[in-house]
Design a protein around this motif. Structure first.
Motif, short mmCIF file in Angstrom:
data_model
loop_
_atom_site.label_atom_id
_atom_site.label_comp_id
_atom_site.label_asym_id
_atom_site.label_seq_id
_atom_site.Cartn_x
_atom_site.Cartn_y
_atom_site.Cartn_z
N SER A 1 -9.11 4.08 0.64
CA SER A 1 -10.39 3.79 -0.02
C SER A 1 -11.32 5.00 0.13
O SER A 1 -11.24 5.75 1.10
N MET B 1 -5.48 -7.61 1.65
CA MET B 1 -6.61 -8.50 1.43
C MET B 1 -6.12 -9.87 0.98
O MET B 1 -6.68 -10.90 1.36
N SER C 1 -11.41 0.04 4.30
CA SER C 1 -10.40 -1.02 4.32
C SER C 1 -10.23 -1.54 5.75
O SER C 1 -10.19 -0.77 6.70
N THR C 2 -10.14 -2.84 5.86
CA THR C 2 -9.99 -3.46 7.17
C THR C 2 -8.62 -4.09 7.31
O THR C 2 -8.00 -3.98 8.36
N ASP D 1 -5.46 3.76 4.92
CA ASP D 1 -6.65 3.42 4.15
C ASP D 1 -6.98 4.54 3.17
O ASP D 1 -7.44 5.60 3.55
N ARG E 1 0.85 -1.19 0.00
CA ARG E 1 0.00 0.00 0.00
C ARG E 1 0.89 1.24 0.00
O ARG E 1 1.99 1.23 0.53
#
Length: 193
Positions: A164, A174, A169-170, A162, A14
């Motif tokens: 998004s 992913m 986003s968790t 995050d 990321r």
């Protein structure tokens, strides 16, 4: 890094948090729970990391006690981020960060531009913690704090930003932690049947 390329977090692929918040994110990620890697194993490691991020002078004295405090502050930040995203509130973590703020003697500093911000009155390790706390506070005011998260997988805890649109986003990844959680949930549903 090629021109126009944004810095990327090596573990999750990321993009790093914007501006100074990336420094706090990288501080959190000096510990990789999943791979059992601790980048801050010795006082010299901490001094090197803090010097590299321009948080202390290279001559700053850092011993075992200072290393322990740094690890406590790092994990307190992680606990606060977990609580922000629905985890349990860790009173000891809050007390650790409050104590670091007091030792740093955080004060409001005015700039020639007319802007004001938090800055530590102390230097050395206390000043470094003060700068990290000031970064977190600015991020809170600017609205970027809500996007700095830690992976909820107990074996991970990796800090990620995050980006998004809806801040949903968790997982740090992913492909790794998200899929692991989905597989675990599937096995649990199957076992209940």
């Amino acid at each position: 890094m090629a021109a126009g390329t944004k810095p990327v977090d090596n573990n999750s692929s990321r993009e790093l948090a914007p501006g100074e918040l990336a420094t706090l994110q990288q501080f959190l990620n000096t510990r990789d729970l999943e791979d059992g890697i601790e980048l801050l194993q010795a006082p010299a490691d901490l001094r090197r990391w803090l010097t590299h991020h321009e948080l202390v002078a290279p001559s700053t004295r850092i011993g075992s006690a200072e290393l322990r405090r740094a690890l406590d502050v790092r994990e307190a930040f992680r606990a606060v981020l977990w609580a922000k995203d629905g985890g349990p509130v860790d009173r000891a973590a809050i007390e650790t960060l409050d104590a670091a703020a007091r030792r740093a003697e955080l004060t409001v500093r005015w700039h020639e531009s007319g802007e004001a911000g938090l800055a530590p009155a102390r230097s050395g390790l206390d000043g470094a913690f003060g700068r990290l706390l000031a970064i977190a506070y600015r991020a809170r005011v600017e609205g970027t704090w809500e996007r700095l998260k830690v992976c909820p997988d107990d074996s991970c805890g990796w800090a990620f930003y995050d980006r998004s649109r809806n801040r949903s986003s968790t997982w740090c990844s992913m492909a790794v932690c998200g899929n692991r959680a989905k597989a675990r949930a599937f096995r649990e549903r199957r076992a209940r049947r």
